[in-house]
Design a protein around this motif. Sequence first.
Motif: not given
Length: 347
Positions: A288-293, A267-269, A251-265
């Motif tokens: 491959x990206x599989x999740x937002x979190x 996640x690729x597998x 798994x790989x966590x990449x920094x991202x942005x979602x308005x309802x989470x802080x910090x957001x990521x």
Amino acid sequence: MQERLSEIQNQAKEDLAKAESLEEVERVKTKYLGRKAGVINEIVKAIPSLPPEQRANSGKSANKLKQEIGTWIEERKSEFNTSAEVSLTLPSLDVSQPGEHKSYGHRHPIVQTIDEIKGIFKKLCFDIEYGPEVEHEYYNFDALNIPADHPSREDFDTFYLGNPPGPIRAGKRLLRSQTSTVQIRVMEKKKPPIRMIAPGKVFRPDTVDARHASMFHQIEGLMVDEGVSFGDLKYVLTLFAQSYFGQDIKMRFRPSFFPFTEPSAEIDISCSICKGKGCSVCSHSGWVEVLGAGMVDPNVFETVGYDAEKYTGFAFGLGVERLTMLKYGIDNIRLFFENDLRFLSQF
Ligand code: DAH
């Protein structure tokens, strides 16, 4: 005359009792009731030669006996008929014949994936929650800290429905575009600690192609308690990915942005099709990206009336079709919705 009739009566009874087949009963019938030479007919023919005062009575008695014998004959016949039927049906029951194959159908692959994921999270003591597919803007956007000018609110990203007459409650009505709505509905009803997942359909006016459909399935996850950390999020999602794809998945966590989470990521597998070497499914990146979190934004907690100083939590959202495609090497999302049994019966 009467004597003769009772003799005939006894004889007929005896003959019928002796009959051992349908044919023998028929023979008795001809003997007594036959039109030409039947015993009863012979008697009837003889009546006119009797003294006049005996004729009426003898006629009546002869008729009565005729009916009586007729009834006995039918009774005997029916006995042979039933035993004939039994002897016809019994030999046709061949217990050594192979059984008939019946096809009972099975769950759709998307439902199988949802059930499998529910099973994984149940073991981690997550509840299964559901929310409505027809939603209000409030649950799909406002309460999730999505600002009024966010592009996902545009008509070309969300299916809006006409509003019923009367005051508009909780914003316009729409088909939910994400299962994150269920986070809000559950937090409105329950106090922490919360551990839940919410599977369901979501709708977006996307142009249909090999990877997009205007309806697809998501599973939302939410955990809220005192002291929940990003480490818990990583732990739970790693456990999930290993249970679903196998122990050697990366798994790989990449920094991202979602308005309802802080910090957001995001996640690729590691690509389960090419095992990370690079193929068309993972655009030759091996991932491959599989999740937002992410960690639940304090604004969301304030909206539902939780104390953001006391509680922390994580949330995630995953695409069910994408996970199913990766697990089984399916390259076109449309296959799930075309109802082609050649495809569906492989699962
Ligand atoms: N709702 C997001 C979507 O549909 C997915 C998502 C991302 C859900 C991050 C979450 C999250 O709970 O924390 O794209």
